[in-house]
Write a protein that holds these residues in place. Structure first.
Motif, PDB file in Angstrom:
ATOM      1  N   ARG A 152     -18.229   6.589   7.867  1.00  0.00           N
ATOM      2  CA  ARG A 152     -18.708   5.307   8.363  1.00  0.00           C
ATOM      3  C   ARG A 152     -17.823   4.205   7.766  1.00  0.00           C
ATOM      4  N   ASP A 153     -17.739   3.084   8.488  1.00  0.00           N
ATOM      5  CA  ASP A 153     -16.848   1.976   8.137  1.00  0.00           C
ATOM      6  C   ASP A 153     -17.748   0.841   7.648  1.00  0.00           C
ATOM      7  N   TRP A 154     -17.934   0.727   6.312  1.00  0.00           N
ATOM      8  CA  TRP A 154     -18.995  -0.125   5.761  1.00  0.00           C
ATOM      9  C   TRP A 154     -18.586  -1.582   5.649  1.00  0.00           C
ATOM     10  N   LEU A 155     -19.483  -2.470   6.086  1.00  0.00           N
ATOM     11  CA  LEU A 155     -19.222  -3.911   6.011  1.00  0.00           C
ATOM     12  C   LEU A 155     -20.384  -4.593   5.292  1.00  0.00           C
ATOM     13  N   TYR A 156     -20.043  -5.397   4.278  1.00  0.00           N
ATOM     14  CA  TYR A 156     -21.095  -6.126   3.566  1.00  0.00           C
ATOM     15  C   TYR A 156     -21.728  -7.128   4.536  1.00  0.00           C
ATOM     16  N   VAL A 157     -23.062  -7.181   4.534  1.00  0.00           N
ATOM     17  CA  VAL A 157     -23.785  -7.885   5.603  1.00  0.00           C
ATOM     18  C   VAL A 157     -23.386  -9.361   5.727  1.00  0.00           C
ATOM     19  N   GLU A 158     -23.074 -10.006   4.602  1.00  0.00           N
ATOM     20  CA  GLU A 158     -22.695 -11.421   4.672  1.00  0.00           C
ATOM     21  C   GLU A 158     -21.412 -11.610   5.491  1.00  0.00           C
ATOM     22  N   ASP A 159     -20.517 -10.627   5.430  1.00  0.00           N
ATOM     23  CA  ASP A 159     -19.287 -10.713   6.223  1.00  0.00           C
ATOM     24  C   ASP A 159     -19.594 -10.602   7.722  1.00  0.00           C
ATOM     25  N   HIS A 160     -20.601  -9.797   8.058  1.00  0.00           N
ATOM     26  CA  HIS A 160     -21.025  -9.726   9.463  1.00  0.00           C
ATOM     27  C   HIS A 160     -21.578 -11.093   9.899  1.00  0.00           C
ATOM     28  N   CYS A 161     -22.375 -11.700   9.017  1.00  0.00           N
ATOM     29  CA  CYS A 161     -22.979 -13.005   9.355  1.00  0.00           C
ATOM     30  C   CYS A 161     -21.912 -14.070   9.567  1.00  0.00           C
ATOM     31  N   SER A 162     -20.878 -14.068   8.731  1.00  0.00           N
ATOM     32  CA  SER A 162     -19.836 -15.099   8.879  1.00  0.00           C
ATOM     33  C   SER A 162     -19.054 -14.878  10.175  1.00  0.00           C
ATOM     34  N   ALA A 163     -18.902 -13.609  10.567  1.00  0.00           N
ATOM     35  CA  ALA A 163     -18.182 -13.317  11.815  1.00  0.00           C
ATOM     36  C   ALA A 163     -18.993 -13.811  13.022  1.00  0.00           C
ATOM     37  N   GLY A 206     -15.270  -5.406  11.622  1.00  0.00           N
ATOM     38  CA  GLY A 206     -15.225  -4.319  10.636  1.00  0.00           C
ATOM     39  C   GLY A 206     -14.201  -4.665   9.581  1.00  0.00           C
ATOM     40  N   GLY A 207     -14.271  -3.973   8.451  1.00  0.00           N
ATOM     41  CA  GLY A 207     -13.419  -4.401   7.336  1.00  0.00           C
ATOM     42  C   GLY A 207     -12.545  -3.320   6.740  1.00  0.00           C
ATOM     43  N   HIS A 208     -12.287  -2.235   7.502  1.00  0.00           N
ATOM     44  CA  HIS A 208     -11.466  -1.135   6.986  1.00  0.00           C
ATOM     45  C   HIS A 208     -11.997  -0.618   5.645  1.00  0.00           C
ATOM     46  N   ILE A 222     -13.339   0.620  12.902  1.00  0.00           N
ATOM     47  CA  ILE A 222     -13.122  -0.572  13.735  1.00  0.00           C
ATOM     48  C   ILE A 222     -11.729  -1.153  13.513  1.00  0.00           C
ATOM     49  N   ASP A 223     -11.099  -1.573  14.607  1.00  0.00           N
ATOM     50  CA  ASP A 223      -9.898  -2.396  14.516  1.00  0.00           C
ATOM     51  C   ASP A 223     -10.343  -3.850  14.729  1.00  0.00           C
ATOM     52  N   TRP A 236     -11.077 -14.709  11.240  1.00  0.00           N
ATOM     53  CA  TRP A 236     -12.080 -14.058  10.375  1.00  0.00           C
ATOM     54  C   TRP A 236     -11.471 -12.935   9.543  1.00  0.00           C
ATOM     55  N   LEU A 237     -11.853 -12.910   8.271  1.00  0.00           N
ATOM     56  CA  LEU A 237     -11.518 -11.777   7.404  1.00  0.00           C
ATOM     57  C   LEU A 237     -12.722 -11.498   6.512  1.00  0.00           C
ATOM     58  N   PRO A 238     -13.036 -10.224   6.241  1.00  0.00           N
ATOM     59  CA  PRO A 238     -14.154  -9.944   5.337  1.00  0.00           C
ATOM     60  C   PRO A 238     -13.805 -10.345   3.910  1.00  0.00           C
ATOM     61  N   GLN A 239     -14.821 -10.730   3.143  1.00  0.00           N
ATOM     62  CA  GLN A 239     -14.599 -11.210   1.765  1.00  0.00           C
ATOM     63  C   GLN A 239     -14.926 -10.157   0.716  1.00  0.00           C
ATOM     64  N   THR A 240     -15.720  -9.146   1.089  1.00  0.00           N
ATOM     65  CA  THR A 240     -16.240  -8.208   0.077  1.00  0.00           C
ATOM     66  C   THR A 240     -15.770  -6.792   0.362  1.00  0.00           C
ATOM     67  N   ASN A 241     -15.076  -6.167  -0.593  1.00  0.00           N
ATOM     68  CA  ASN A 241     -14.691  -4.768  -0.377  1.00  0.00           C
ATOM     69  C   ASN A 241     -15.832  -3.846  -0.798  1.00  0.00           C
TER      70      ASN A 241
END
Ligand code: NAD
Ligand code: DAU
Length: 339
Positions: free
Chosen positions: A217-228, A245-247, A285-286, A296-301
């Motif tokens: 699974r390709d995990w994304l911290y929820v706050e990064d989804h909200c900002s997107a 998605g955040g790789h 996700i790409d 947009w870029l995710p902030q949390t690895n």
């Protein structure tokens, strides 16, 4: 601006409400939620303190109710998080998924047509693309990947996506769709992998890993989804789909082992159980389009996000204990019983 957020008493919707209250306090927010087993009004207790936030209990598939709400509130933007969201439940009982995820989406968009809207945003999932093979790490889901679903859940979400795009083409409804990978973070309902494993491990209970645990699974911290989503509803192009998605790809076993290590528990707790029927192998996700068009870029690895998440569950034991005991479902009656 008035923003109607459906499904806001659930995991991602509630995080989105807090993100909005913090970043756009000039707006009005209404949360519409049916408070199913996954909806928890306690999660929104702090939001209730804000004058620009209100909660309405109701079902998105109830046409009369939804039209009355639109007639009274006339929202400018609708963000639809409301859904039956758990794959395993969809395998046991598919029908409710069709009603909420497909009919509910149709009813909301009909109300948007009837009363007018600046934007209807559909929160969708990477599961609409099906899965990728485990031995082709060069492959990713793009917005052009054909829909190819595996479970009743993902089929219902893909159906809704098609309906949203049809309403854009046929009626010119100003829609956008986002398709996100697996989220994790605060307020995640403890039937899903990460919170389930944290809570079981804390109780030294078995950690049930489906099949071999090699699924990715390709995990994304929820706050990064909200900002997107926030960027998409403000700057996204109407009629477009955006992958989020955040790789951060991990096998389920890697995730479970990380949780065990962080909590200082024993790997003996891991128990391999019968696989999920039709279990998707890999999601990846790409996110190039949302990065290119909206910056947009995710902030949390994952390494940081999982630590933050575990800490949140350790600090908020009463929240999940009341879910496990079922007490959280009494809260609405306590809050609104005599009103
Ligand atoms: P969740 O199950 O935690 O919350 C769903 C919320 O919707 C609950 O509050 C529930 O009470 C409400 N709801 C359900 N049926 C309703 C109905 N008929 N009318 C009104 N409200 C209703 O789900 P989540 O994990 O927060 O997911 C939110 C959305 O994001 C869903 O559309 C899901 O498909 C999508 N999504 C989730 C993930 C993830 O990893 N959790 C990833 C990508 C996309
Ligand atoms: O990819 C986005 C999707 O992510 C969302 O659309 C769904 O709403 C959301 O529930 C999530 O779906 P998954 O099926 O990937 O999530 P879940 O937490 O149920 O399972 C994650 C992985 O862990 C999956 O491969 C199945 C496995 N699993 C799950 C549970 C609950 C286990 O091995 N053991 C378990 O007990």
């Amino acid at each position: 601006m008035k923003i109607l957020i459906t499904g806001g008493a659930g995991f991602i919707g509630s995080n989105f409400i807090y993100y909005q209250l913090q970043n756009h306090p000039e707006n009005q927010f209404i949360c519409l939620d049916a408070l199913t087993y996954a909806g928890n009004l306690e999660t929104l207790q702090s939001a209730m303190q804000h004058d620009n936030f209100s909660f309405v209990k109701g079902n998105i598939a109830d046409r009369v109710f939804v039209y009355e709400l639109f007639e009274t509130e006339k929202p400018d933007i609708v963000v639809n998080f409301a859904a039956e969201s758990h794959v395993d439940r969809s395998i046991l009982e598919p029908e409710l998924f069709l009603k909420t995820n497909i009919i509910g989406t149709g009813v909301l968009m009909d109300a948007c047509r009837e009363y007018g809207i600046k934007r209807y945003h559909q929160v969708s999932t990477d599961e609409v693309y099906g899965d990728l093979p485990l031995d082709r790490l060069d492959l990713f889901f793009t917005e052009e990947t054909p829909l190819h679903t595996s479970s009743p859940y993902s089929a219902s979400k893909a159906s809704a996506d098609l309906l949203v795009l049809a309403y854009y083409r046929t009626y010119g409804l100003p829609v956008t769709i986002s398709r996100c990978s697996n989220n994790y973070g605060p307020y995640h309902f403890p039937e899903k992998l990460i919170p389930l494993m944290i809570i079981n491990a804390l109780h030294d209970k078995k950690l049930p890993v489906y099949g071999t645990g090699e699924n990715v699974r390709d995990w994304l911290y929820v706050e990064d989804h909200c900002s997107a989503i926030d960027l998409i509803i403000r700057k996204g192009r109407v009629g477009q789909v955006y992958n989020i998605g955040g790789h951060n790809e991990k096998t389920n076993l890697e995730v479970v082992r990380t949780i065990i290590k962080e909590l200082g528990k024993d790997e003996e707790l891991i128990t391999f159980v019968q696989d999920r029927p039709g279990h998707d192998r890999r999601y990846a996700i790409d996110p190039a389009k949302i990065h290119r068009e909206l910056g947009w870029l995710p902030q949390t690895n994952f390494a940081d996000g999982i630590k933050k998440t575990i800490k949140w569950y350790l600090n908020n034991e009463s929240w999940w204990q009341r879910i496990i005991s079922g007490e959280y479902q009494d809260y609405y009656v306590k809050m609104y019983g005599n009103r």
